[in-house]
Design a protein around this motif. Structure first.
Motif, PDB file in Angstrom:
ATOM      1  N   ARG A 201       0.853  -1.206   0.000  1.00 23.61           N
ATOM      2  CA  ARG A 201       0.000   0.000   0.000  1.00 23.61           C
ATOM      3  C   ARG A 201       0.876   1.238   0.000  1.00 23.61           C
ATOM      4  O   ARG A 201       1.904   1.290   0.664  1.00 23.61           O
ATOM      5  N   HIS A 202       0.424   2.247  -0.772  1.00 19.47           N
ATOM      6  CA  HIS A 202       1.150   3.513  -0.799  1.00 19.47           C
ATOM      7  C   HIS A 202       0.264   4.553  -1.467  1.00 19.47           C
ATOM      8  O   HIS A 202      -0.643   4.212  -2.235  1.00 19.47           O
ATOM      9  N   ILE A 203       0.584   5.834  -1.200  1.00 20.39           N
ATOM     10  CA  ILE A 203      -0.209   6.903  -1.814  1.00 20.39           C
ATOM     11  C   ILE A 203       0.207   7.137  -3.267  1.00 20.39           C
ATOM     12  O   ILE A 203      -0.503   7.819  -4.009  1.00 20.39           O
ATOM     13  N   ASN A 204       1.338   6.541  -3.665  1.00 27.57           N
ATOM     14  CA  ASN A 204       1.763   6.611  -5.051  1.00 27.57           C
ATOM     15  C   ASN A 204       1.607   5.222  -5.659  1.00 27.57           C
ATOM     16  O   ASN A 204       2.167   4.240  -5.162  1.00 27.57           O
ATOM     17  N   LEU A 205       0.868   5.123  -6.757  1.00 22.91           N
ATOM     18  CA  LEU A 205       0.576   3.818  -7.349  1.00 22.91           C
ATOM     19  C   LEU A 205       1.842   3.089  -7.776  1.00 22.91           C
ATOM     20  O   LEU A 205       1.993   1.890  -7.518  1.00 22.91           O
ATOM     21  N   GLU A 206       2.762   3.781  -8.432  1.00 23.97           N
ATOM     22  CA  GLU A 206       3.989   3.129  -8.890  1.00 23.97           C
ATOM     23  C   GLU A 206       4.847   2.662  -7.729  1.00 23.97           C
ATOM     24  O   GLU A 206       5.489   1.608  -7.791  1.00 23.97           O
ATOM     25  N   THR A 207       4.841   3.442  -6.669  1.00 22.74           N
ATOM     26  CA  THR A 207       5.614   3.038  -5.484  1.00 22.74           C
ATOM     27  C   THR A 207       5.018   1.782  -4.853  1.00 22.74           C
ATOM     28  O   THR A 207       5.740   0.883  -4.430  1.00 22.74           O
ATOM     29  N   ALA A 208       3.690   1.715  -4.806  1.00 23.64           N
ATOM     30  CA  ALA A 208       3.027   0.525  -4.263  1.00 23.64           C
ATOM     31  C   ALA A 208       3.371  -0.703  -5.109  1.00 23.64           C
ATOM     32  O   ALA A 208       3.639  -1.791  -4.577  1.00 23.64           O
ATOM     33  N   ARG A 209       3.357  -0.546  -6.409  1.00 20.31           N
ATOM     34  CA  ARG A 209       3.698  -1.665  -7.286  1.00 20.31           C
ATOM     35  C   ARG A 209       5.141  -2.114  -7.083  1.00 20.31           C
ATOM     36  O   ARG A 209       5.429  -3.309  -7.008  1.00 20.31           O
ATOM     37  N   GLN A 210       6.056  -1.143  -6.996  1.00 17.54           N
ATOM     38  CA  GLN A 210       7.459  -1.490  -6.817  1.00 17.54           C
ATOM     39  C   GLN A 210       7.692  -2.195  -5.487  1.00 17.54           C
ATOM     40  O   GLN A 210       8.484  -3.130  -5.403  1.00 17.54           O
ATOM     41  N   GLN A 211       6.967  -1.753  -4.451  1.00 20.15           N
ATOM     42  CA  GLN A 211       7.121  -2.397  -3.141  1.00 20.15           C
ATOM     43  C   GLN A 211       6.640  -3.842  -3.181  1.00 20.15           C
ATOM     44  O   GLN A 211       7.258  -4.731  -2.595  1.00 20.15           O
TER      45      GLN A 211
END
Length: 323
Positions: A201-211
């Motif tokens: 989970r993250h407020i940035n979609l790309e960051t959530a995907r990378q995590q």
């Protein structure tokens, strides 16, 4: 080195093989010779498996010496599944067994003795590169220099989008599920594939995907290295063997069992029998010549290529004992 059991479980870290063993009847009764022959067959099962894990250079140089080093240190490598056949010859007992050979301790010893091939692996992922390097692999930047190519393929599903009111304004919290597939290829052949699913989970979609990808790769990296550590260093190929002079379907099956137990054959399958001709499919290491091993079974090789062998059966049937 030898462990006896009624059944042995199949696993990715084991290999089921057929192997032949012999023991002289001199000073031994039949049952004692039978046990000695089984022990010999299990040692041969380990040796048979060893051949596809050591480097090609070792095979042509000091194989006998180095093979003995491995066999004398191997404990618990071979587990007896089944005694397929017992034959009494004039001065010895011959058996064919099905055994499971544990790959992990065997390959560990091969590497410890410096016999294993050091795979050169190409990957663009830093997490996998670190794990492979720590496991002793050579990581290449150029795919043309690598023996194996490792790729990462992620797929994402957005599970939730939750609006948020923050001090800096409205935002969205994304919950993402990432399904990550790691594949290792040797040429066009996929030698292993692993899949791991993680949620982030993250407020940035790309960051959530990378995590999600990073979390999945942390779990996949050790599994990938384990798969590659037990990867045979020698490629295998199918060879069709057609034998004439086979009296019956039962004789064809007996011959198939004996073919599967030959040192140069990893697997043997009877495809058909008709009249006096039997067709088998053999799995052998590449560049293997089978003329000499087949001669030991009483077969005369009429023609041989990389993919097909024609032979004539001249073996004299021996008396078969009950198991």
């Amino acid at each position: 080195m030898i462990v006896f059991a009624e059944q042995a479980a199949q696993s990715p870290e084991s290999r089921v093989v057929l192997a032949e063993g012999r023991a002289a009847l001199t000073s031994l009764n039949i049952e004692g010779a039978r046990r000695a022959a089984i022990a010999s067959a299990l040692r041969n099962a380990v040796e048979k498996t060893l051949g596809v894990y050591i480097s090609g250079q070792t095979l042509t140089k000091d194989y006998t010496l180095l093979r003995d080093q491995v066999l004398t240190r191997s404990e618990g490598h071979a587990v007896l599944n089944e005694v397929i056949r017992v034959e009494q010859l004039p001065q010895e007992i011959r058996v064919i067994v099905r055994a499971t050979v544990s790959l992990r301790p065997l390959t560990n010893q091969v590497r410890a003795l410096g016999l294993a091939r050091s795979w050169r692996v190409q990957t663009l992922n830093p997490t996998l590169e670190k794990a492979l390097t720590e496991a002793g692999f050579t990581v290449e930047e150029d795919e043309k220099k690598a023996d194996l190519t490792v790729t990462v393929a992620p797929r994402f599903t957005t599970l939730a989008q939750i609006p948020l009111q923050t001090a800096v304004g409205p935002m969205t919290m994304y919950t993402v599920r990432g399904e990550v597939t790691v594949r290792a290829r040797r040429g066009l052949e996929v030698v292993t594939a692993r899949v791991q699913t993680e949620t982030a989970r993250h407020i940035n979609l790309e960051t959530a995907r990378q995590q999600a990808v990073d979390d999945a790769l942390e779990k996949l990296a050790p599994l990938l290295t384990e798969d590659l550590l037990v990867l045979p260093s020698r490629l295998t190929q199918p060879v069709q063997l057609v034998v004439t002079g086979v009296a019956s379907a039962e004789a064809a099956q007996t011959l198939c069992d004996r073919l599967g137990a030959l040192p140069g054959v990893l697997k043997a399958l009877k495809r058909s029998w008709s009249g006096s001709s039997a067709t088998f499919e053999l799995e052998v290491p590449t560049e293997t010549t089978l003329a000499s091993p087949l001669k030991a079974l009483g077969l005369t090789v009429l023609s041989e290529s990389k993919t097909q062998i024609a032979a004539r059966n001249q073996a004299v049937p021996k008396r078969v004992l009950k198991k």
